[in-house]
Scaffold this active site. Structure first.
Site, PDB file in Angstrom:
ATOM      1  CB  THR A 107      -1.686 -39.489  29.314  1.00 48.77           C
ATOM      2  OG1 THR A 107      -3.001 -39.445  28.734  1.00 48.77           O
ATOM      3  CG2 THR A 107      -1.170 -40.914  29.277  1.00 48.77           C
ATOM      4  CB  VAL A 139       3.951 -29.245  19.811  1.00 44.69           C
ATOM      5  CG1 VAL A 139       2.908 -30.348  19.755  1.00 44.69           C
ATOM      6  CG2 VAL A 139       3.396 -27.949  19.240  1.00 44.69           C
ATOM      7  CG  ASP A 140       2.119 -31.695  24.957  1.00 45.69           C
ATOM      8  OD1 ASP A 140       3.322 -31.580  24.654  1.00 45.69           O
ATOM      9  OD2 ASP A 140       1.696 -32.614  25.692  1.00 45.69           O
TER      10      ASP A 140
END
Length: 238
Positions: free
Chosen positions: A122, A98-99
Site C-alpha cells: 500500500t 514494525v513492518d
C-alpha cells in the site's frame, strides 16, 4: 511450532515454522480476520506466536481477541534500538514501523553485505542497511496502486488507470501507469546509488515486488513475506 503474523495495511499474512522450514503460509483480508481462529485450532500449543501490526489499534485488539487461545505465548513486536544484529539509527527507534523493522531483520538473515530493503505494498518503503548492521534510514512513498488511486480521486479528468508501462506513452492510462512505475523505480535506484558498494543488493518484498522487479536495472532479488522472516528471527529474543 512458531507462528508469525504480519498485519499490514491491506492484508494479514501468516506463517507456521517448525524449526526447520515454513510448513504453511497464508493471508486473510481485514474483513476476514476471524478466519485466523482456525490457526489456533490447527496449532493449539505453539512455542511462540509473533505478531507485527501496523493496521492500527482496532485491528490490533481484534487480533488479540481472535488469538486469545495463544495469549500466554503471543508476543507483539515493536521496533527496538538494537535487535538481531541490527542497530536502529532512527531518531526515535520506537517510531519506526514494525513492518519495516521486521523486514530489515529478515533481510539481514540473507547476508551481511549492504542491502536496500524495499517493501512494495500500500506504501512503498525503501530502507538502507549497511554491512555492519546499521539501519541508516529510509524513504516512504505511496505504493503503486495508491499513486494511481490518488490521481483518480484528486483530479476531475484522470481515470483510475489500467494502462501499461511504455517508454513513450501516447495514451493517458499508459502515461499514468508509466509515471507511477518510474517514480517507484527511480526512488529505489537513487537510494541504491547512495548505498551501493561492490556487494550491495536490493531486496524486494510485498504485493508489488514482482512488478517493480521487472523494471529495475540494479542487482536485486525478490523475497516474499520478508517481515515473516524477521518475526521468526526475533522469536528467540521475545
Amino acid at each position: 511450532m512458531i507462528i508469525c503474523i504480519d498485519s499490514g495495511n491491506s492484508r494479514i499474512k501468516w506463517g507456521a515454522h517448525d524449526g526447520n522450514a515454513w510448513c504453511e503460509q497464508g493471508s486473510v483480508t481485514h474483513a476476514g480476520i476471524g478466519e485466523l481462529a482456525e490457526l489456533c485450532l490447527r496449532w493449539p500449543q505453539p512455542a511462540r506466536a509473533m505478531l507485527a501490526n501496523v493496521a492500527g489499534a482496532v485491528v490490533g485488539e481484534s487480533l488479540r481477541q481472535v488469538l486469545a487461545p495463544w495469549a500466554e505465548v503471543l508476543r507483539e513486536v515493536k521496533a527496538g534500538a538494537n535487535q538481531a544484529g541490527i542497530t536502529n539509527l532512527y531518531k526515535n527507534p520506537a517510531q519506526l514501523g514494525v513492518d519495516r523493522w521486521c523486514a530489515l531483520v529478515g533481510a539481514r538473515q540473507l547476508g551481511s553485505t549492504p542491502r536496500l530493503v524495499v517493501m512494495a505494498g500500500t506504501a512503498t518503503t525503501i530502507d538502507s542497511l549497511d554491512a555492519a548492521g546499521n539501519f541508516l534510514g529510509g524513504l516512504i512513498l505511496p505504493g503503486l496502486e495508491t499513486m494511481r488511486r490518488a490521481l483518480f480521486q484528486g483530479t476531475a479528468a484522470l481515470p483510475f488507470a489500467d494502462g501499461v508501462h511504455m517508454a513513450y506513452p501516447r495514451a493517458t492510462a499508459d502515461a499514468i501507469v508509466t509515471g507511477c512505475v518510474e517514480a517507484q523505480v527511480g526512488a529505489i535506484e537513487r537510494a541504491f546509488a547512495r548505498l551501493a558498494g561492490r556487494d550491495a543488493c536490493c531486496i524486494l518484498s510485498g504485493g508489488h515486488a514482482e512488478v517493480l522487479s521487472g523494471f529495475l536495472v540494479i542487482p536485486h532479488l525478490v523475497a516474499h513475506n520478508l517481515p515473516l522472516e524477521g518475526l521468526l528471527r526475533l522469536a528467540p529474543e521475545s
